[in-house]
Scaffold this motif. Structure first.
Motif, PDB file in Angstrom:
ATOM      1  N   ILE A  30      44.122  16.884  90.834  1.00  0.00           N
ATOM      2  CA  ILE A  30      42.936  17.140  90.013  1.00  0.00           C
ATOM      3  C   ILE A  30      42.188  15.822  89.887  1.00  0.00           C
ATOM      4  O   ILE A  30      42.744  14.826  89.417  1.00  0.00           O
ATOM      5  CB  ILE A  30      43.309  17.675  88.611  1.00  0.00           C
ATOM      6  CG1 ILE A  30      44.167  18.938  88.720  1.00  0.00           C
ATOM      7  CG2 ILE A  30      42.048  17.955  87.801  1.00  0.00           C
ATOM      8  CD1 ILE A  30      44.695  19.421  87.387  1.00  0.00           C
ATOM      9  N   ASP A  31      40.939  15.810  90.320  1.00  0.00           N
ATOM     10  CA  ASP A  31      40.108  14.603  90.253  1.00  0.00           C
ATOM     11  C   ASP A  31      38.946  14.833  89.295  1.00  0.00           C
ATOM     12  O   ASP A  31      38.301  15.898  89.328  1.00  0.00           O
ATOM     13  CB  ASP A  31      39.534  14.255  91.629  1.00  0.00           C
ATOM     14  CG  ASP A  31      40.600  13.816  92.619  1.00  0.00           C
ATOM     15  OD1 ASP A  31      41.777  13.831  92.246  1.00  0.00           O
ATOM     16  OD2 ASP A  31      40.240  13.481  93.756  1.00  0.00           O
ATOM     17  N   LYS A  78      31.912  15.755  87.788  1.00  0.00           N
ATOM     18  CA  LYS A  78      32.490  16.948  88.384  1.00  0.00           C
ATOM     19  C   LYS A  78      34.006  16.832  88.406  1.00  0.00           C
ATOM     20  O   LYS A  78      34.568  15.735  88.360  1.00  0.00           O
ATOM     21  CB  LYS A  78      31.950  17.194  89.788  1.00  0.00           C
ATOM     22  CG  LYS A  78      32.281  16.151  90.812  1.00  0.00           C
ATOM     23  CD  LYS A  78      31.668  16.522  92.169  1.00  0.00           C
ATOM     24  CE  LYS A  78      31.920  15.436  93.207  1.00  0.00           C
ATOM     25  NZ  LYS A  78      31.325  15.785  94.523  1.00  0.00           N
ATOM     26  N   VAL A  79      34.645  17.987  88.451  1.00  0.00           N
ATOM     27  CA  VAL A  79      36.095  18.080  88.533  1.00  0.00           C
ATOM     28  C   VAL A  79      36.436  18.769  89.846  1.00  0.00           C
ATOM     29  O   VAL A  79      35.850  19.812  90.179  1.00  0.00           O
ATOM     30  CB  VAL A  79      36.687  18.857  87.339  1.00  0.00           C
ATOM     31  CG1 VAL A  79      38.203  18.988  87.489  1.00  0.00           C
ATOM     32  CG2 VAL A  79      36.345  18.150  86.033  1.00  0.00           C
ATOM     33  N   VAL A  80      37.369  18.196  90.581  1.00  0.00           N
ATOM     34  CA  VAL A  80      37.756  18.727  91.886  1.00  0.00           C
ATOM     35  C   VAL A  80      39.247  19.040  91.868  1.00  0.00           C
ATOM     36  O   VAL A  80      40.065  18.171  91.532  1.00  0.00           O
ATOM     37  CB  VAL A  80      37.445  17.724  93.014  1.00  0.00           C
ATOM     38  CG1 VAL A  80      37.859  18.299  94.371  1.00  0.00           C
ATOM     39  CG2 VAL A  80      35.973  17.348  93.020  1.00  0.00           C
ATOM     40  N   PHE A  81      39.599  20.285  92.201  1.00  0.00           N
ATOM     41  CA  PHE A  81      40.989  20.703  92.307  1.00  0.00           C
ATOM     42  C   PHE A  81      41.378  20.740  93.783  1.00  0.00           C
ATOM     43  O   PHE A  81      40.591  21.167  94.637  1.00  0.00           O
ATOM     44  CB  PHE A  81      41.194  22.082  91.681  1.00  0.00           C
ATOM     45  CG  PHE A  81      40.930  22.130  90.199  1.00  0.00           C
ATOM     46  CD1 PHE A  81      41.953  21.889  89.297  1.00  0.00           C
ATOM     47  CD2 PHE A  81      39.656  22.387  89.717  1.00  0.00           C
ATOM     48  CE1 PHE A  81      41.713  21.921  87.927  1.00  0.00           C
ATOM     49  CE2 PHE A  81      39.405  22.422  88.358  1.00  0.00           C
ATOM     50  CZ  PHE A  81      40.436  22.180  87.454  1.00  0.00           C
ATOM     51  N   GLY A  82      42.590  20.303  94.075  1.00  0.00           N
ATOM     52  CA  GLY A  82      43.050  20.306  95.457  1.00  0.00           C
ATOM     53  C   GLY A  82      44.518  20.657  95.550  1.00  0.00           C
ATOM     54  O   GLY A  82      45.288  20.488  94.599  1.00  0.00           O
ATOM     55  N   ALA A  83      44.897  21.173  96.720  1.00  0.00           N
ATOM     56  CA  ALA A  83      46.292  21.495  97.006  1.00  0.00           C
ATOM     57  C   ALA A  83      46.587  21.084  98.432  1.00  0.00           C
ATOM     58  O   ALA A  83      45.719  21.150  99.307  1.00  0.00           O
ATOM     59  CB  ALA A  83      46.565  22.982  96.801  1.00  0.00           C
ATOM     60  N   SER A 122      45.898   8.068  87.661  1.00  0.00           N
ATOM     61  CA  SER A 122      45.214   6.815  87.970  1.00  0.00           C
ATOM     62  C   SER A 122      43.737   6.919  87.687  1.00  0.00           C
ATOM     63  O   SER A 122      43.169   8.024  87.599  1.00  0.00           O
ATOM     64  CB  SER A 122      45.420   6.445  89.443  1.00  0.00           C
ATOM     65  OG  SER A 122      44.770   7.386  90.285  1.00  0.00           O
ATOM     66  N   THR A 123      43.087   5.779  87.536  1.00  0.00           N
ATOM     67  CA  THR A 123      41.639   5.709  87.420  1.00  0.00           C
ATOM     68  C   THR A 123      41.148   4.469  88.151  1.00  0.00           C
ATOM     69  O   THR A 123      41.809   3.427  88.146  1.00  0.00           O
ATOM     70  CB  THR A 123      41.195   5.689  85.944  1.00  0.00           C
ATOM     71  OG1 THR A 123      39.760   5.747  85.883  1.00  0.00           O
ATOM     72  CG2 THR A 123      41.674   4.431  85.239  1.00  0.00           C
ATOM     73  N   LEU A 159      44.883  12.992  88.878  1.00  0.00           N
ATOM     74  CA  LEU A 159      46.242  13.421  88.571  1.00  0.00           C
ATOM     75  C   LEU A 159      46.801  14.056  89.830  1.00  0.00           C
ATOM     76  O   LEU A 159      46.218  14.994  90.380  1.00  0.00           O
ATOM     77  CB  LEU A 159      46.247  14.441  87.425  1.00  0.00           C
ATOM     78  CG  LEU A 159      47.607  15.094  87.117  1.00  0.00           C
ATOM     79  CD1 LEU A 159      48.605  14.061  86.628  1.00  0.00           C
ATOM     80  CD2 LEU A 159      47.452  16.222  86.110  1.00  0.00           C
ATOM     81  N   SER A 160      47.948  13.535  90.325  1.00  0.00           N
ATOM     82  CA  SER A 160      48.561  14.036  91.549  1.00  0.00           C
ATOM     83  C   SER A 160      50.027  14.334  91.286  1.00  0.00           C
ATOM     84  O   SER A 160      50.757  13.485  90.743  1.00  0.00           O
ATOM     85  CB  SER A 160      48.425  12.997  92.674  1.00  0.00           C
ATOM     86  OG  SER A 160      49.081  13.435  93.842  1.00  0.00           O
TER      87      SER A 160
END
Length: 653
Positions: free
Chosen positions: A352-353, A335-340, A380-381, A370-371
């Protein structure tokens, strides 16, 4: 399944006679089956208020049954005023049955008289729930045709009399089934319930307090050792002449339970044995609801499941090996998670995770991020294996980052790999790490690379890890390594952190609730020991300042100085903080808010003798949100001569 506690029963008392008139004081002894008799009487009398009752067109009406209609503008047919002490007035104003009929249209005069007749019994019932069993009550109605609110007013005047007090409380327990493993432990548990009884002699009797005391006692039994405990009998005998209540409650603890094997239901993609190792449920240990909830939280936070619910199966034949059922709903494989977000340290933030819960070949879990914010760009991973039988798990990770480091911008990279283990209070890890850092700017320090072996240990002994009010935490990090360019210089890096909460009295509200005020004390110190000319990567050095360290200063704006006066990372760091946290009472009631006063200090330098503290002082508020404290602080940096707002959500250590 864990059984819910039964609904508490209303108290039972003996009865000698009924009141002689509607307005006389209550006689010497009357039933404390408080919630039945008057309600039944009122329901019967209210039947005439149903549509169509007594309104047949062929039925003549006399003056006594003429309608009392509400005004056409929707104003009430009558007003209700309660004249009583503050201790009972609010309850009567809210719950008197008269209030329900104020707006009723086409109210007959005879029906209103019946309502007035029932008001006395209704008021006595309500007063009984508050512990007043011998009140004096008068109910009067006056015509008020000139009043703006209503054409008539019903006045209920109450003298509640003395409040009933607890004379004795008898807490008993049914004989347990013989169990060699439940001897002294059972005796200690029962003494704890008896000693912690919520309505001891001398305390005021109320229906809610009586119900609460019974439920609290049952809850103490059910949360540890006896999940199937129940109330077998309860009784409250009230002597209205003496204003005393004698309480008795009998509990049946049921058998002692121990955790059996974990059984996973709903698994499809992921190994159920992996769920067992993630949950770390102490099989064979005495049942403890806290342990069950902690195991549930570990599974839910592992990332493998969208929903987790753990229950103890009490329907089996062996309570000393009761299975634990984990009902799960698995997360998607990817899954891909977007955040703000927004931070007072670094401004707006976008993240973005990407999560892969079962990587090909390895089978590990990978979280890549990605931040982007104003001061930091990070890619990072992190890869983690499932824990083994001993609780240790492998991990590997890497990152590239561009961030503000003092007065410079630094491009850095890091690779690490090792093992970690988490238990109830302690996290441990050891790993091999490679660092590269290159700073950019006027007269920037040279780039550096290093490799190190590191060990970390963190102990958390708080009463709540997300919103602690007591307890302490301590953490230590130790790294031994060598620089790689331009030449090899050995170094040692260490970091110590400590935080504790110290009780500072209690704050009591008028409603009887109270919470502890406290002092939060925090300290942090770090050092890098190396040859003076060693070119260490700046990622191995120290900077401080910001929301979580020294308030009143910008993020990582406290550091050492280069030869040309530029701010940069230093080899030594010391940080301390003292904060007074006090619950806020508003209008006599305890709130979920707290006020704070604090002083922070921190210093960074390349030599111990050059440490020059930067001090920040201020005040703030805390709101106890479901996910942890929401903190807003206004701080003044004494040396910076600046006022800063700091916002933060949650607690981490």
């Amino acid at each position: 399944m864990t059984r819910r506690p039964p609904q508490p029963k209303p108290p039972a008392v003996s009865r000698s006679q009924l009141p002689s008139t509607a307005h006389s004081p209550t006689p010497a002894r009357w039933p404390a089956l408080l919630l039945c008799s008057a309600a039944g009487l009122l329901l019967l009398q209210g039947c005439s208020l149903l549509p169509g009752r007594g309104n047949d067109a062929n039925t003549p009406r006399d003056a006594a049954s003429s309608p009392i209609a509400a005004d056409s503008d929707g104003s009430p047919s009558f007003d209700v005023q309660v004249r009583a002490p503050d201790t009972v007035r609010e309850t009567l104003e809210k719950h008197l049955e008269l209030q329900r009929f104020r707006q009723l249209p086409d109210l007959q005069a005879s029906e209103l008289q019946r309502l007035l007749g029932a008001a006395d019994a209704n008021a006595r019932e309500l007063l009984g729930t508050l512990g007043y069993f011998s009140p004096t009550i008068t109910v009067e109605m006056t015509e008020t045709p000139d009043a703006k609110l209503a054409p008539r007013t019903v006045v209920v005047t109450v003298d509640p009399g003395p409040q009933t007090r607890i004379a004795k409380a008898d807490i008993t327990f049914a004989e347990a089934i013989s169990n060699a493993q439940d001897g002294e432990g059972r005796a200690r548990k029962l003494r704890r319930v008896q000693n912690g009884w919520g309505l001891p002699p001398g305390r005021a009797f109320t229906q809610s307090a009586w119900d609460g005391a019974k439920s609290d006692g049952l809850r103490q039994l059910q949360v540890r050792r006896y999940p199937t405990a129940s109330i077998t009998n309860s009784r409250a005998e009230v002597d209205a002449d003496k204003h005393e209540a004698a309480l008795s409650v009998a509990y049946d603890t049921g058998p002692l339970y121990r955790f059996g094997a974990l059984r996973v239901e709903g698994n499809e993609r992921y190994d159920p044995d992996g769920a067992r190792r993630l949950a770390r449920l102490p099989t064979g240990a005495i049942y403890d609801e806290t342990e069950l909830l902690d195991a549930q939280l570990r599974l839910a936070s592992s990332g493998y499941y969208d929903a987790v619910f753990l229950t103890l199966d009490t329907d089996g034949t062996d309570p000393l090996a009761a299975p634990v059922v984990a009902q799960v709903r698995e997360a998607q494989l990817q899954k891909v998670v977007f955040g703000a977000g927004l931070s007072t340290d670094s401004g707006p933030r976008l993240t973005i995770d990407h999560i892969h819960n079962k990587m090909p070949l390895l089978g590990w879990r990978a979280v890549s991020k990605l931040s982007l914010d104003r001061k930091n760009k990070l890619l990072s991973t992190e890869w983690t294996d499932l824990p083994g039988e001993n609780g240790w798990r492998w991990f590997a990770g890497g990152q590239v980052q561009r961030e503000d480091t003092g007065d410079y911008e630094t491009n850095s990279a890091r690779l690490r790999g090792g093992r970690s283990k988490s238990t109830k209070n302690i996290d441990r890890n050891y790993f091999l790490q490679y660092d590269y850092a290159k700073s950019q700017g006027l007269n920037a320090p040279p780039s550096g690379t290093a490799v190190s072996i590191n060990y970390g240990w963190t102990g958390r002994y708080f009463n709540n890890n997300t919103a602690p009010t007591r307890g302490h935490g301590i953490a230590a990090e130790l790294g031994v390594g060598t620089t790689l360019t331009p030449e090899r210089d050995p170094f040692v890096r260490t970091l110590l952190r400590w935080q504790t909460f110290i009780a500072a009295g209690r704050v009591e509200a008028e409603d009887g609730t109270s919470r502890a005020a406290r002092l939060a004390v925090r300290a942090e110190g770090g050092a890098v020991l190396a040859r003076e000319g060693a070119q260490l990567p700046v990622t191995q050095l120290f900077l401080t300042g910001g929301d979580t360290t020294v308030r009143g200063y910008g993020y990582r704006k406290i550091g050492a100085r280069t030869d040309n006066g530029q701010l940069y990372g230093g080899r030594y760091m010391a940080v301390g903080s003292l904060e007074w946290q006090r619950p806020i009472v508003y209008k006599g009631a305890m709130t979920d808010w707290e006020s704070t006063l604090f002083v922070d200090a921190g210093a960074v330098a390349d030599k111990v003798g050059d440490l020059d503290p930067r001090v920040g002082v201020g005040a703030g508020v805390r709101w106890r949100s479901p996910v942890g404290p929401l903190q807003a602080d206004l701080a003044y940096g004494v040396q910076a001569k600046e006022l800063r707002l700091h916002l933060r959500l949650g607690f981490t250590f």
